[in-house]
Design an enzyme around this catalytic site. Structure first.
Site, PDB file in Angstrom:
ATOM      1  N   HIS A 134      60.325  19.942  10.076  1.00  0.00           N
ATOM      2  CA  HIS A 134      59.888  18.613   9.672  1.00  0.00           C
ATOM      3  C   HIS A 134      60.372  18.302   8.251  1.00  0.00           C
ATOM      4  O   HIS A 134      60.087  19.062   7.320  1.00  0.00           O
ATOM      5  CB  HIS A 134      58.355  18.564   9.732  1.00  0.00           C
ATOM      6  CG  HIS A 134      57.787  17.209   9.488  1.00  0.00           C
ATOM      7  ND1 HIS A 134      56.781  16.975   8.574  1.00  0.00           N
ATOM      8  CD2 HIS A 134      58.066  16.001  10.050  1.00  0.00           C
ATOM      9  CE1 HIS A 134      56.471  15.696   8.590  1.00  0.00           C
ATOM     10  NE2 HIS A 134      57.228  15.080   9.473  1.00  0.00           N
TER      11      HIS A 134
ATOM     12  N   HIS B 262      60.962   9.640   2.715  1.00  0.00           N
ATOM     13  CA  HIS B 262      59.858   9.296   3.616  1.00  0.00           C
ATOM     14  C   HIS B 262      59.050   8.081   3.167  1.00  0.00           C
ATOM     15  O   HIS B 262      58.837   7.132   3.931  1.00  0.00           O
ATOM     16  CB  HIS B 262      58.926  10.504   3.777  1.00  0.00           C
ATOM     17  CG  HIS B 262      57.750  10.233   4.663  1.00  0.00           C
ATOM     18  ND1 HIS B 262      56.571   9.658   4.212  1.00  0.00           N
ATOM     19  CD2 HIS B 262      57.575  10.415   5.989  1.00  0.00           C
ATOM     20  CE1 HIS B 262      55.735   9.522   5.214  1.00  0.00           C
ATOM     21  NE2 HIS B 262      56.311   9.967   6.311  1.00  0.00           N
TER      22      HIS B 262
END
Ligand code: G3P
Ligand code: MG
Length: 249
Positions: free
Chosen positions: A12, A54
């Site tokens: 991730h 992100h």
């Protein structure tokens, strides 16, 4: 299109328990751990450069502040994206999509590219990211999985590169998810594994598409989900999950 073989564990944001998320260091950390695929988030700077990041806001993961969508690439590049995580990562930069793709390709990794548009930039983020990715990604490598919470971004990805598989990301459950998945011809359903009930899981598995769950850092939970029929999990610590599930087939 070569067949998509999805591993049981996907790093991730690289392997973000070990290196600052979504940086080249994080991609290399994942590769060093022997991870097969990484997931990364792409969004646009103010001047439309696709970068791997992100948050909408720069403060959590860089030395800067303000919105990515309000900041030009030249200024983004001045920021330190590693020191917040640890002194040894000082000097790490927010990578461009191009740099990240090249690192992923050089290390022989598979990729899930998550299109993470800043609000209002759903169309151009998909278009620009796909334009770069399709030019850089080798023809003979398995295609990246293109995912997004944004249905508009996925629709654009489908128009631009229909042969590349798409993953429909779902955080909060919504009733029409199967219609949307069908409309987008989604290859995978990527769900929040931490808020999942057994009934919902059964529903997500029912169309027979691969289901991937984020973000699973608890090895017992990963085992349970995989045993229940999930194809793969996203994890910040993919090595720990791999160790736990080694014996699963
Ligand atoms: O793509 C899986 C996961 O990354 C989705 O959530 O917020 O970590 O990008 P987020
Ligand atoms: Mg993501």
């Amino acid at each position: 299109m070569s067949k998509l073989i999805i591993p049981k564990v996907i790093g991730h944001r690289g392997a973000c328990a070990y290196a600052p998320e979504n940086t080249l260091a994080s991609i290399h950390a994942a590769a060093d751990l022997g991870v097969e695929w990484v997931e990364m988030d792409v969004k646009l700077t103010r001047d439309h450069v696709p970068v791997i990041f992100h948050d909408d806001d720069l403060s959590r993961c860089t030395s800067g502040s303000g919105l990515v969508a309000d900041t030009d690439f030249r200024d983004i590049r001045e920021l330190d994206a590693g020191a917040w995580f640890g002194e040894s990562f000082m000097g790490e930069k927010i990578p461009t999509l191009e740099e990240a793709l090249n690192a992923v390709i050089d290390r022989g990794l598979g990729l899930n590219l998550e299109i993470k548009p800043c609000p209002g930039r759903e169309v151009e983020t998909a278009e620009i990211a796909l334009d770069f990715a399709t030019r850089i990604w080798p023809d003979d490598a398995p295609p990246p999985l293109i995912s997004s919470f944004s249905h508009v971004s996925l629709e654009n990805a489908m128009d631009m590169m229909g042969e590349w598989p798409r993953g429909l990301l779902i955080d909060d459950y919504f009733e029409q998810w199967q219609d949307i998945a069908a409309h987008l011809d989604a290859h995978t359903i990527n769900i929040n594994g931490r808020t999942l009930t057994p009934e919902r899981l059964e529903e997500y598995l029912s169309p027979g598409k691969p289901v991937l769950a984020y973000t699973i850092n608890d090895p017992a939970m990963a085992r349970e989900l995989l045993e229940a029929g999930i194809t793969g999990v996203f994890s910040d610590c993919p090595d720990i999950i791999r160790e736990e599930i080694e014996t699963l087939h």
